[in-house]
Design a protein around this motif. Structure first.
Motif, PDB file in Angstrom:
ATOM      1  N   CYS A   1       0.827  -1.203   0.000  1.00 22.24           N
ATOM      2  CA  CYS A   1       0.000   0.000   0.000  1.00 22.24           C
ATOM      3  C   CYS A   1       0.861   1.251   0.000  1.00 22.24           C
ATOM      4  CB  CYS A   1      -0.914  -0.004   1.226  1.00 22.24           C
ATOM      5  SG  CYS A   1      -1.965   1.457   1.297  1.00 22.24           S
TER       6      CYS A   1
ATOM      7  N   CYS B   1      -0.223   3.175   3.553  1.00 21.67           N
ATOM      8  CA  CYS B   1       0.079   2.676   4.906  1.00 21.67           C
ATOM      9  C   CYS B   1       1.090   1.536   4.917  1.00 21.67           C
ATOM     10  CB  CYS B   1      -1.214   2.251   5.609  1.00 21.67           C
ATOM     11  SG  CYS B   1      -1.881   0.672   5.041  1.00 21.67           S
TER      12      CYS B   1
ATOM     13  N   CYS C   1      -6.033  -1.809  -0.674  1.00 22.14           N
ATOM     14  CA  CYS C   1      -5.414  -2.150   0.600  1.00 22.14           C
ATOM     15  C   CYS C   1      -6.454  -2.759   1.539  1.00 22.14           C
ATOM     16  CB  CYS C   1      -4.804  -0.908   1.233  1.00 22.14           C
ATOM     17  SG  CYS C   1      -4.074  -1.232   2.846  1.00 22.14           S
TER      18      CYS C   1
ATOM     19  N   CYS D   1      -6.431  -0.065   4.879  1.00 21.41           N
ATOM     20  CA  CYS D   1      -6.957   1.305   4.845  1.00 21.41           C
ATOM     21  C   CYS D   1      -7.863   1.565   3.644  1.00 21.41           C
ATOM     22  CB  CYS D   1      -5.818   2.319   4.884  1.00 21.41           C
ATOM     23  SG  CYS D   1      -4.904   2.480   3.334  1.00 21.41           S
TER      24      CYS D   1
HETATM   25 ZN   LIG Z   1      -3.197   0.882   3.184  1.00 24.14          ZN
END
Ligand SMILES: [Zn+2]
Length: 98
Positions: free
Chosen positions: A13, A16, A34, A37
């Motif tokens: 990702c 994050c 992701c 998130c």
């Molecule tokens: Zn993420």
């Protein structure tokens, strides 16, 4: 927010750094969502990116829980580009660029 274009694992990702559980989005085999998130990111044609996140800003005041991060490396007639920011998951419209 630590979003970068440096090429790591393409599933990682860009928002994050999570990898676990990340899956491709529909037929966009180089675009991932992701699992942590819900950001969408990856490499695709510019036109494909407009299917996922439209090229227009929303005029609505979108609550944060309906916004997701996006970060596309795009392939277009002008070469390689980048689109990134936040979008409204309901309308597909951009809420914030960059
Ligand atoms: Zn993420």
């Amino acid at each position: 927010m630590n979003a970068t274009l440096s090429q790591r694992d393409p599933r990682q990702c860009r928002a994050c750094d999570n990898i676990r559980g990340n899956k491709t989005v529909g037929k966009h085999f180089d675009v991932y969502e992701c699992a942590r998130c819900k950001a969408i990111f990856g490499t695709c044609y510019l036109g494909e990116s407009y299917v996922m996140v439209k090229p227009w800003m929303t005029s609505e005041n979108v609550p944060p829980e309906n916004q997701r991060y996006y970060d596309f490396t795009t392939i277009g007639s002008d070469g390689i580009g980048r689109r990134h920011g936040w979008y409204d998951v309901n309308s597909g419209l951009i809420t914030q660029v960059g």
